[in-house]
Each structure stands twice: as C-alpha cells, then as structure tokens.
Design a protein around this motif. Structure first.
Motif, PDB file in Angstrom:
ATOM      1  N   GLY A  69      -0.307   3.856   2.657  1.00 33.80           N
ATOM      2  CA  GLY A  69      -0.462   5.032   1.816  1.00 33.80           C
ATOM      3  C   GLY A  69       0.684   6.017   1.864  1.00 33.80           C
ATOM      4  N   ARG A  70       1.768   5.674   2.530  1.00 30.99           N
ATOM      5  CA  ARG A  70       2.912   6.589   2.553  1.00 30.99           C
ATOM      6  C   ARG A  70       3.575   6.638   1.180  1.00 30.99           C
ATOM      7  N   ARG A  91      16.905  -5.527  -5.291  1.00 28.52           N
ATOM      8  CA  ARG A  91      16.266  -4.763  -6.359  1.00 28.52           C
ATOM      9  C   ARG A  91      14.746  -4.824  -6.204  1.00 28.52           C
ATOM     10  N   ILE A  92      14.085  -3.935  -6.948  1.00 28.32           N
ATOM     11  CA  ILE A  92      12.622  -3.968  -7.002  1.00 28.32           C
ATOM     12  C   ILE A  92      12.234  -4.995  -8.062  1.00 28.32           C
ATOM     13  N   GLU A  93      11.683  -6.097  -7.617  1.00 28.05           N
ATOM     14  CA  GLU A  93      11.339  -7.158  -8.565  1.00 28.05           C
ATOM     15  C   GLU A  93      10.067  -6.840  -9.330  1.00 28.05           C
ATOM     16  N   SER A  94       9.086  -6.263  -8.618  1.00 26.23           N
ATOM     17  CA  SER A  94       7.834  -5.937  -9.295  1.00 26.23           C
ATOM     18  C   SER A  94       7.108  -4.835  -8.535  1.00 26.23           C
ATOM     19  N   VAL A  95       6.282  -4.113  -9.283  1.00 24.63           N
ATOM     20  CA  VAL A  95       5.405  -3.087  -8.729  1.00 24.63           C
ATOM     21  C   VAL A  95       4.014  -3.387  -9.272  1.00 24.63           C
ATOM     22  N   VAL A  96       3.077  -3.750  -8.378  1.00 26.05           N
ATOM     23  CA  VAL A  96       1.749  -4.173  -8.821  1.00 26.05           C
ATOM     24  C   VAL A  96       0.700  -3.430  -8.010  1.00 26.05           C
ATOM     25  N   PRO A  97      -0.505  -3.266  -8.572  1.00 20.88           N
ATOM     26  CA  PRO A  97      -1.568  -2.605  -7.804  1.00 20.88           C
ATOM     27  C   PRO A  97      -1.791  -3.286  -6.462  1.00 20.88           C
ATOM     28  N   ALA A  98      -1.998  -2.493  -5.441  1.00 21.36           N
ATOM     29  CA  ALA A  98      -2.158  -3.022  -4.090  1.00 21.36           C
ATOM     30  C   ALA A  98      -3.330  -3.997  -4.022  1.00 21.36           C
ATOM     31  N   ARG A 133       0.820  -1.216   0.000  1.00 20.46           N
ATOM     32  CA  ARG A 133       0.000   0.000   0.000  1.00 20.46           C
ATOM     33  C   ARG A 133       0.855   1.268   0.000  1.00 20.46           C
ATOM     34  N   ALA A 134       1.683   1.377  -1.018  1.00 21.11           N
ATOM     35  CA  ALA A 134       2.545   2.552  -1.160  1.00 21.11           C
ATOM     36  C   ALA A 134       2.009   3.478  -2.234  1.00 21.11           C
ATOM     37  N   SER A 181      -2.704   3.011  -5.003  1.00 26.72           N
ATOM     38  CA  SER A 181      -1.620   2.500  -4.158  1.00 26.72           C
ATOM     39  C   SER A 181      -1.071   1.212  -4.752  1.00 26.72           C
ATOM     40  N   TRP A 182       0.172   0.889  -4.350  1.00 29.37           N
ATOM     41  CA  TRP A 182       0.934  -0.167  -5.008  1.00 29.37           C
ATOM     42  C   TRP A 182       1.646  -1.031  -3.982  1.00 29.37           C
ATOM     43  N   ASP A 183       1.890  -2.270  -4.400  1.00 29.48           N
ATOM     44  CA  ASP A 183       2.725  -3.184  -3.621  1.00 29.48           C
ATOM     45  C   ASP A 183       4.033  -3.392  -4.364  1.00 29.48           C
ATOM     46  N   LEU A 184       5.131  -3.307  -3.630  1.00 26.01           N
ATOM     47  CA  LEU A 184       6.458  -3.473  -4.227  1.00 26.01           C
ATOM     48  C   LEU A 184       7.109  -4.732  -3.659  1.00 26.01           C
ATOM     49  N   VAL A 185       7.534  -5.610  -4.529  1.00 30.54           N
ATOM     50  CA  VAL A 185       8.244  -6.816  -4.124  1.00 30.54           C
ATOM     51  C   VAL A 185       9.736  -6.550  -4.285  1.00 30.54           C
ATOM     52  N   LEU A 186      10.477  -6.662  -3.197  1.00 28.78           N
ATOM     53  CA  LEU A 186      11.909  -6.416  -3.196  1.00 28.78           C
ATOM     54  C   LEU A 186      12.649  -7.750  -3.036  1.00 28.78           C
TER      55      LEU A 186
END
Length: 500
Positions: free
Chosen positions: A50-51, A29-36, A11-12, A20-25
């Motif tokens: 939401g930060r 590295r950032i592996e993926s950025v997907v909708p929360a 929830r970024a 908002s988005w979820d980031l898989v690290l």
C-alpha cells in the motif's frame, strides 16, 4: 511463455487513482499497471503493502564534486561573524594539529572551510584575521554561494595570487582558484558512490551536474567505477565548448555504455550572487563605499558574448543554460534568447523585473530555481534587495506567466535533497518562521512535477524511474515534506535504495 520481468511491484498506490496496483517492470520501463491481485508473470517481486509510488525525482542544478567534498571541509555555516568564522578555523586547525601529532592526520596541508555567508555579518573579513589564525598553514574559506573565498597569506603564496587587505577574492578571480582547490581535493570513486547513493536514498534518480570540470570524461569513468545510482546530465562550460563541438556531441547524446550519462547543456555565468553582492541588478546595493567598482553587481560575461556563445552552441545542437540572478542579468539573458529565437534555461532567476515574467512564458523558457535559497536568503534579500522582494524567488509568478519550472538545490549551496526544495516551494517557511511572500507559494503537484521533469503520472510505457513513499506527499503536513521518508528508489527498474 512471456519473458521474466525485471521486477514486479505489488500492492502499490499510485497518483490520481483509487485502490492498489501491481506494476510490471521490464527492460527499464513500466510494462503494465494492473489492479492488484491479478495473475502476474513469475519473477522477482517487491510487496509495497500500500505504499505510494510516484515518478522519480531529479535535481536540476548541482555541483557534484563540490557537494561530495563538502563533508571533508570545515563547516562554516554556523558562523555569525568574521571573528566567529576565524575562531572555527582556529579550532579546526588545532584539531588537525592534534591528529597530526598522534599520527592520524597531516598537519601541513591546505585547510579548507565551506559555507560562510557574510552578507549580514556585523564585522568584515580581513587578511590579518586569518593570518592571526595561521601565517604558515594555508587556509581557504569558501563562501556558501561559491562566488567568493577568504584566504590567508599562506594560501595566497601557495596559489600564486595577491591577497587584498580583506582577504576576499570574488567571482572570476575566485572561480579560477576554486578550480585549483577542487583539483587538490579531488574525490575518488568511493566518495562519488557514497554521495550518489545518499541522493538515491532521498528519491533522486538523476541530476544535472554543472561542475566546472571535464564532466564529459569524468562521469563515464565514474560509472565504470561503480557510481551507478543516478542518471547524470553533464554540462560543459565555455572553455570546453569547442572540444564538445569538435567531438560532435549534442545535448542528449549518451556518453556511457549503460546509458546513465548524457551530454547536457552549455553553462554560462553572466553575473554573481546575492550573498556576495555581485548579482547584476538595475539598482545599486545599499551601504557600499563611494567609488565602489561594481555598485550594481558584476557583469561576468557581456551580453554580446553570451549571444555569440548561445548561437554557436545551439547551431551545434548544444542547448544553453545561463546563470542569471539579478534582475538586470535576467533581462539581458531573456533579451538574448528573444533575439536568437532559441529555447533555453535560465539558472536561478532569483530577481526578475516585473515586465520579464511574461517573457519567460512567451519564449518558452525554463526557470531552473532553488527554493531553499529563498529560505536561506530571505533576510539577506530584505536587506540588500529592499523594496524588490515581491519579485524575488517568485516561483508562482513564473509559473503563472507560463514558464517551465525545474527545481534543484545548487548543491552544495543547499542540500541535494528534493524534499527540502519541495517543502520550501510549498510553504515558503522554515524553522517556524512566518511564510515569506506567501503569494509565491506553489502547489504540491506543481512542486512535485518540477522535481520530476514534468511527470505526475505512473503509466505503462514510462521509464521505471520511481520513488516509493510511506506517506502521500499530497496529504502530509507541509512542514513534514522536508523530511519525508523514502522507502525505495528505482532507476530503470533497478532498486538503488530500499528500506522496506
């Protein structure tokens, strides 16, 4: 089954997107950025609620040992005169003597103060004034810009130098003594760790360290001792260039097993500073006595020697970073880069001749600048660079000319805090004063990019060097940028600071 990620940020909010988005690290590295809310791999997670997530910040110019030991030194920044500075040292000496009498301190060693700025003082420093404070205990007062020092006779005896009547040593003579002071006050791993973690708490993921020390050996040892909150580019000065070349080191080479420390640039200092009135300018400084040996400032390294050093380093794969503050020094350095046809960084670029802005862009040079210096020095510049300040600390002019801009602090000269630099670059004001040359303000996006090595996006595939903020720096009041709270900092996906 997919491997477990290092961390999932849930929830970024990220720049230039909605929702908002979820980031898989994973693996730094950032592996993926997907909708929360989408299904994500199981593993450690941090709910950002939401930060705002942005690329992590760098300080492009520090003196890390000097920054680390500053807290041990007597604070001379409030001194408004030579008499005031001497009184501060007298009070500090009395406090040290009291501590020594109670058994909680030593009352015989060198007492060091830091941060005096004498360019606008109504009186002049003198050897006699410091000797009146103490003629037995060595006293050394370091200027805020690091380019001069004020010592008493006891310090002169201790260090084997002759103290002039004003007690001031400048430029090369002072730099040699400053190196001795550094060895006397050498901070330990706990000191470095605390300073690095304090930087991480302000969103810093990396620094460029220009300390005049054997950084190529010191920093890998520090990392091994647990100083792991920052990436570090470690510079060399000319005295250690041959050794670096002999070791086959090139800019960007990794120097420690964890990959936190890399070989940086060759640092060359060609002139002095504004506050010490030694920055090399085309015009003389006002008010100097007749016969002054350096009416236009100090030429620390001749242009032909700069050219030889840059050429030798560049041929060996070591990129140059050249300190130039006055307009004449900047012209000389740009001339060197133009003749050699090599890229490089001009450190400070505080006063630039009108004809030289375009050359920054045409030659692809980086201007490594410190916006808070403009706030510290605006009155000094108006006095000693009168009639020229429309091209002083001219960040917008440099950007418009095509220069690459990198923001830093020159810590300890200004705080190792990129939000201070960003605030100064965006507002050109501090302490409620009217903006100084407001035409030279830059946009928030430009300032943020210049603190993040050009990164403005958070994308899959990028390094997971990130800063998490409670507020959007593109929306807060300009004055609030200086103290913008940092919720978390991640280095290669590893939290180095967290206040969630």
């Amino acid at each position: 089954m997919s491997p477990v990620p290092d961390l999932v940020l849930r929830r970024a909010h990220i720049p230039h997107t909605t929702g908002s988005w979820d980031l898989v690290l994973r693996d730094g590295r950032i592996e993926s950025v997907v909708p929360a809310g989408r299904a994500l791999p199981q593993g450690p997670a941090l709910d950002l609620d939401g930060r705002f997530v942005r690329p992590g910040l760098w300080d492009a110019h520090t003196h890390f040992d000097q920054w680390t030991v500053r807290r041990r030194r007597v604070d001379l920044a409030p001194a408004t005169s030579a008499a005031h500075a001497a009184a501060v040292m007298r009070d500090a000496l009395a406090a040290a003597d009291t501590a020594s009498a109670s058994g909680s301190g030593s009352g015989s060693g060198l007492l060091v103060g830091y941060g005096f700025r004498d360019a606008l003082w109504p009186d002049a420093p003198s050897l006699a004034a410091l000797d009146a404070v103490s003629d037995e205990r060595p006293l050394a007062l370091v200027s805020g810009d690091l380019h001069c020092g004020w010592i008493n006779s006891a310090a002169a005896r201790r260090f084997g130098v002759r103290a002039p009547d004003d007690g001031l040593l400048r430029e090369a003579e002072w730099m040699a003594l400053l190196d001795v002071l550094d060895r006397d006050e050498r901070p330990g791993a706990d000191d470095h760790r605390a300073a690095a973690e304090a930087a991480a708490a302000r969103g810093v993921v990396g620094i460029v360290d220009f300390e005049n020390a054997d950084l190529l050996r010191h920093w890998p040892r520090r990392v091994a001792a647990g100083v792991t909150a920052l990436r570090v580019e470690a510079a060399v000065w000319p005295g250690r260039l041959d050794e670096a070349i002999g070791r086959g080191l090139r800019t960007g080479d990794v120097l420690d097993p964890g990959g936190l420390v890399t070989m940086g640039r060759l640092k060359i200092i060609v002139d002095g500073s504004l506050n010490t009135r030694t920055a090399l300018c085309w015009d003389p400084y006002p008010g100097l006595p007749a016969g002054h040996p350096h009416p236009c400032g100090v030429q620390s390294v001749a242009p032909e020697h700069v050219e030889e050093l840059v050429a030798r380093a560049y041929a060996a794969g070591i990129a140059p970073a050249v300190h130039a503050i006055g307009d004449r020094a900047n012209t000389q350095v740009i001339d060197v880069f133009e003749r050699l046809g090599v890229p490089g960084t001009v450190e400070h670029a505080q006063l630039v001749s009108a004809a030289d802005f375009a050359r920054f862009g045409r030659l692809g040079l980086t201007a490594s600048v410190q916006p808070e210096h403009a706030m510290d020095d605006r009155d000094v510049a108006d006095t000693h660079w009168a009639g020229r300040t429309d091209r002083a600390f001219a960040f917008r002019s440099l950007l418009d000319a095509g220069a690459v801009l990198a923001l830093g602090s020159d810590a300890p000269v200004a705080p190792l805090d990129p939000w201070v630099a960003i605030g100064a670059a965006v507002s050109r004001s501090r302490d409620g004063r009217r903006p100084w040359h407001p035409d030279e303000r830059i946009t928030r996006e430009a300032a943020l990019a210049a603190c993040a090595r050009g990164r403005t996006e958070v994308r899959a595939g990028d390094a997971a060097d990130l800063v998490v903020l409670d507020e959007d720096p593109l929306q807060v009041d300009a004055d609030a940028l200086r103290t913008l709270p940092v919720a978390a900092t991640l280095l290669g996906g590893r939290p180095t600071w967290k206040n969630l």
